[in-house]
Write a protein that holds these residues in place. Structure first.
Motif, PDB file in Angstrom:
ATOM      1  N   SER A  69      55.060  35.558  50.182  1.00 13.45           N
ATOM      2  CA  SER A  69      54.731  35.356  48.768  1.00 13.45           C
ATOM      3  C   SER A  69      53.401  34.618  48.679  1.00 13.45           C
ATOM      4  CB  SER A  69      55.829  34.564  48.053  1.00 13.45           C
ATOM      5  OG  SER A  69      55.990  33.281  48.629  1.00 13.45           O
ATOM      6  N   GLN A  70      52.715  34.772  47.540  1.00 14.14           N
ATOM      7  CA  GLN A  70      51.434  34.100  47.340  1.00 14.14           C
ATOM      8  C   GLN A  70      51.381  33.492  45.951  1.00 14.14           C
ATOM      9  OE1 GLN A  70      47.781  36.515  47.325  1.00 14.14           O
ATOM     10  NE2 GLN A  70      46.691  34.825  48.332  1.00 14.14           N
ATOM     11  N   ASP A  71      50.942  32.250  45.871  1.00  9.37           N
ATOM     12  CA  ASP A  71      50.747  31.596  44.581  1.00  9.37           C
ATOM     13  C   ASP A  71      49.499  32.193  43.934  1.00  9.37           C
ATOM     14  OD1 ASP A  71      49.649  29.624  42.637  1.00  9.37           O
ATOM     15  OD2 ASP A  71      51.316  28.377  43.319  1.00  9.37           O
ATOM     16  N   PRO A  72      49.622  32.803  42.746  1.00  7.65           N
ATOM     17  CA  PRO A  72      48.471  33.463  42.129  1.00  7.65           C
ATOM     18  C   PRO A  72      47.355  32.504  41.720  1.00  7.65           C
ATOM     19  CG  PRO A  72      50.327  33.375  40.602  1.00  7.65           C
ATOM     20  CD  PRO A  72      50.844  32.919  41.932  1.00  7.65           C
ATOM     21  N   ARG A  73      47.688  31.238  41.567  1.00  2.00           N
ATOM     22  CA  ARG A  73      46.673  30.258  41.153  1.00  2.00           C
ATOM     23  C   ARG A  73      45.949  29.640  42.349  1.00  2.00           C
ATOM     24  NH1 ARG A  73      46.419  24.834  40.575  1.00  2.00           N
ATOM     25  NH2 ARG A  73      48.623  24.614  41.176  1.00  2.00           N
ATOM     26  N   THR A  74      46.713  29.113  43.313  1.00  2.00           N
ATOM     27  CA  THR A  74      46.110  28.430  44.459  1.00  2.00           C
ATOM     28  C   THR A  74      45.759  29.379  45.597  1.00  2.00           C
ATOM     29  OG1 THR A  74      48.247  28.019  45.529  1.00  2.00           O
ATOM     30  CG2 THR A  74      47.459  26.377  43.926  1.00  2.00           C
ATOM     31  N   ILE A  76      44.372  37.160  66.825  1.00  2.00           N
ATOM     32  CA  ILE A  76      43.991  37.405  65.438  1.00  2.00           C
ATOM     33  C   ILE A  76      42.600  38.013  65.305  1.00  2.00           C
ATOM     34  CG2 ILE A  76      42.918  35.173  64.914  1.00  2.00           C
ATOM     35  CD1 ILE A  76      44.497  35.185  62.278  1.00  2.00           C
ATOM     36  N   GLN A  77      41.807  37.980  66.378  1.00  2.00           N
ATOM     37  CA  GLN A  77      40.468  38.553  66.344  1.00  2.00           C
ATOM     38  C   GLN A  77      40.447  40.048  66.651  1.00  2.00           C
ATOM     39  OE1 GLN A  77      38.036  36.837  65.075  1.00  2.00           O
ATOM     40  NE2 GLN A  77      39.424  35.069  64.932  1.00  2.00           N
ATOM     41  N   LYS A  78      41.596  40.638  66.943  1.00  2.00           N
ATOM     42  CA  LYS A  78      41.651  42.076  67.187  1.00  2.00           C
ATOM     43  C   LYS A  78      41.352  42.834  65.894  1.00  2.00           C
ATOM     44  CE  LYS A  78      44.752  42.026  71.160  1.00  2.00           C
ATOM     45  NZ  LYS A  78      46.006  42.568  71.762  1.00  2.00           N
ATOM     46  N   SER A  79      40.754  44.003  66.034  1.00  2.00           N
ATOM     47  CA  SER A  79      40.233  44.749  64.885  1.00  2.00           C
ATOM     48  C   SER A  79      41.291  45.092  63.855  1.00  2.00           C
ATOM     49  CB  SER A  79      39.547  46.038  65.364  1.00  2.00           C
ATOM     50  OG  SER A  79      40.462  46.864  66.074  1.00  2.00           O
ATOM     51  N   GLN A  80      42.530  45.379  64.284  1.00  2.00           N
ATOM     52  CA  GLN A  80      43.562  45.763  63.316  1.00  2.00           C
ATOM     53  C   GLN A  80      43.921  44.634  62.373  1.00  2.00           C
ATOM     54  OE1 GLN A  80      43.973  45.543  66.666  1.00  2.00           O
ATOM     55  NE2 GLN A  80      46.140  45.313  67.232  1.00  2.00           N
ATOM     56  N   TYR A  81      43.643  43.391  62.761  1.00  2.00           N
ATOM     57  CA  TYR A  81      43.910  42.252  61.888  1.00  2.00           C
ATOM     58  C   TYR A  81      42.654  41.851  61.111  1.00  2.00           C
ATOM     59  CZ  TYR A  81      47.715  42.185  65.256  1.00  2.00           C
ATOM     60  OH  TYR A  81      48.771  42.553  66.070  1.00  2.00           O
ATOM     61  N   VAL A  82      41.530  41.852  61.785  1.00  2.00           N
ATOM     62  CA  VAL A  82      40.263  41.522  61.120  1.00  2.00           C
ATOM     63  C   VAL A  82      40.005  42.454  59.946  1.00  2.00           C
ATOM     64  CG1 VAL A  82      37.758  41.412  61.383  1.00  2.00           C
ATOM     65  CG2 VAL A  82      39.235  40.519  63.192  1.00  2.00           C
ATOM     66  N   ASN A  83      40.324  43.741  60.113  1.00  2.00           N
ATOM     67  CA  ASN A  83      40.052  44.750  59.093  1.00  2.00           C
ATOM     68  C   ASN A  83      41.251  45.039  58.192  1.00  2.00           C
ATOM     69  OD1 ASN A  83      37.427  45.164  60.163  1.00  2.00           O
ATOM     70  ND2 ASN A  83      38.266  46.534  61.736  1.00  2.00           N
ATOM     71  N   ALA A  84      42.289  44.243  58.289  1.00  2.00           N
ATOM     72  CA  ALA A  84      43.492  44.489  57.485  1.00  2.00           C
ATOM     73  C   ALA A  84      43.204  44.304  56.000  1.00  2.00           C
ATOM     74  CB  ALA A  84      44.607  43.538  57.919  1.00  2.00           C
ATOM     75  N   ASN A  85      43.708  45.226  55.208  1.00  2.00           N
ATOM     76  CA  ASN A  85      43.592  45.153  53.752  1.00  2.00           C
ATOM     77  C   ASN A  85      44.989  45.238  53.158  1.00  2.00           C
ATOM     78  OD1 ASN A  85      42.721  45.195  51.116  1.00  2.00           O
ATOM     79  ND2 ASN A  85      42.106  47.344  51.139  1.00  2.00           N
ATOM     80  N   LEU A  86      45.525  44.113  52.725  1.00  2.69           N
ATOM     81  CA  LEU A  86      46.898  44.045  52.225  1.00  2.69           C
ATOM     82  C   LEU A  86      46.903  43.950  50.711  1.00  2.69           C
ATOM     83  CD1 LEU A  86      48.334  41.496  54.829  1.00  2.69           C
ATOM     84  CD2 LEU A  86      48.240  43.990  54.988  1.00  2.69           C
ATOM     85  N   SER A  87      47.567  44.885  50.076  1.00  5.45           N
ATOM     86  CA  SER A  87      47.569  44.962  48.615  1.00  5.45           C
ATOM     87  C   SER A  87      48.227  43.740  47.963  1.00  5.45           C
ATOM     88  CB  SER A  87      48.276  46.234  48.145  1.00  5.45           C
ATOM     89  OG  SER A  87      49.627  46.248  48.595  1.00  5.45           O
ATOM     90  N   PHE A  88      49.132  43.067  48.675  1.00 11.05           N
ATOM     91  CA  PHE A  88      49.875  41.954  48.098  1.00 11.05           C
ATOM     92  C   PHE A  88      49.235  40.594  48.413  1.00 11.05           C
ATOM     93  CE2 PHE A  88      51.561  43.117  52.202  1.00 11.05           C
ATOM     94  CZ  PHE A  88      51.782  41.910  52.852  1.00 11.05           C
ATOM     95  N   ILE A  89      48.067  40.592  49.077  1.00  7.31           N
ATOM     96  CA  ILE A  89      47.374  39.354  49.408  1.00  7.31           C
ATOM     97  C   ILE A  89      45.983  39.355  48.786  1.00  7.31           C
ATOM     98  CG2 ILE A  89      46.379  37.938  51.253  1.00  7.31           C
ATOM     99  CD1 ILE A  89      49.416  37.812  51.123  1.00  7.31           C
ATOM    100  N   ASP A  90      45.698  38.294  48.038  1.00  6.69           N
ATOM    101  CA  ASP A  90      44.386  38.115  47.408  1.00  6.69           C
ATOM    102  C   ASP A  90      43.588  37.115  48.240  1.00  6.69           C
ATOM    103  OD1 ASP A  90      42.176  37.727  45.838  1.00  6.69           O
ATOM    104  OD2 ASP A  90      43.273  37.066  44.068  1.00  6.69           O
ATOM    105  N   ASN A  91      42.501  37.579  48.873  1.00  8.22           N
ATOM    106  CA  ASN A  91      41.671  36.717  49.707  1.00  8.22           C
ATOM    107  C   ASN A  91      40.650  35.918  48.910  1.00  8.22           C
ATOM    108  OD1 ASN A  91      42.535  37.340  52.508  1.00  8.22           O
ATOM    109  ND2 ASN A  91      41.882  39.419  51.973  1.00  8.22           N
ATOM    110  N   ASP A  92      40.416  36.280  47.647  1.00 12.00           N
ATOM    111  CA  ASP A  92      39.360  35.640  46.859  1.00 12.00           C
ATOM    112  C   ASP A  92      39.815  34.325  46.245  1.00 12.00           C
ATOM    113  OD1 ASP A  92      37.687  37.796  47.407  1.00 12.00           O
ATOM    114  OD2 ASP A  92      38.467  38.932  45.700  1.00 12.00           O
TER     115      ASP A  92
END
Length: 215
Positions: free
Chosen positions: A116-121, A199-215
């Motif tokens: 789960s991710q807190d949408p604010r923090t 964690i530096q392997k390409s499959q993780y570095v380039n992962a794009n998860l719809s349920f995670i906001d990196n911004d």
């Protein structure tokens, strides 16, 4: 010697408990990995907390943790780790067997990972309770009946994350408490060192998860 991990699964899982920060005692600092312990039961079993920072995105770390089939590559003491059921992109069940040296019996567990991710923090929480009865018990392997683990991933400046992992375990069977506690610091150190490389392997570095906001 007894091996435990941190991933949930990790290692054997420790049951997460909410206690005051003052209860934790720093036991080891190595390569930026801080390991704390505290006594969590009358039998003397210790809970552990691991804290460190990594130059990574939230999606990168979540992708690594949810890639349970790769657990053998970086989770200390893991003999096998296999996805059982993917409920959704942010929820799954998996099976893992933990290698315990002879003459003790190996342990196994079924973990239920929920992200789960807190949408604010933007803080990400990953809970990993075990589901002991999800699969039949296997011969000559002791099922871990009581455990849980919790990751808290907090984004910081410069594309880095602060990681906090808290766990405690009742491994069942006849493993001596002193032996469990002896490796409660060694297992996490080895796991997190390998995690930093994994964690530096390409499959993780380039992962794009719809349920995670990196911004």
């Amino acid at each position: 010697m007894y091996k435990i991990w941190l991933f949930p699964f990790l290692l054997l899982f420790f049951h997460y408990s909410v206690n005051a920060q003052a209860d934790w005692t720093l036991k080891r600092t190595n390569d930026g990995i801080n390991i704390y312990t505290k006594t969590v039961s009358s039998s003397g079993l210790k809970g552990i907390k691991v804290k460190c920072s990594l130059p990574a995105k939230l999606s990168q770390m979540v992708a690594l943790i949810m890639d349970v089939d790769a657990g053998e590559d970086w989770v200390y003491g893991t003999k096998s780790s296999t996805l059982i059921k993917k409920v959704s992109p942010s929820e799954l069940y998996y099976y893992s067997e933990v290698d315990i040296p002879w003459p003790l019996s190996n342990r196994d567990f079924i973990a239920h990972l929920i992200v789960s991710q807190d949408p604010r923090t933007k803080v990400v929480t990953i809970n990993g309770p075990t589901e002991a009865n999800y699969l039949p018990v296997k011969k000559n392997i002791v099922r871990v009946n009581h455990s849980n683990g919790k990751w808290i991933l907090t984004p910081t400046k410069n594309n880095a994350i602060q990681i906090e992992y808290t766990l405690e375990v009742d491994p069942g069977g006849t493993i001596p408490v002193w032996l469990v506690n002896l490796f409660a610091t060694s297992g996490p150190t080895e796991t997190f060192k390998k995690m930093k490389a994994q964690i530096q392997k390409s499959q993780y570095v380039n992962a794009n998860l719809s349920f995670i906001d990196n911004d």
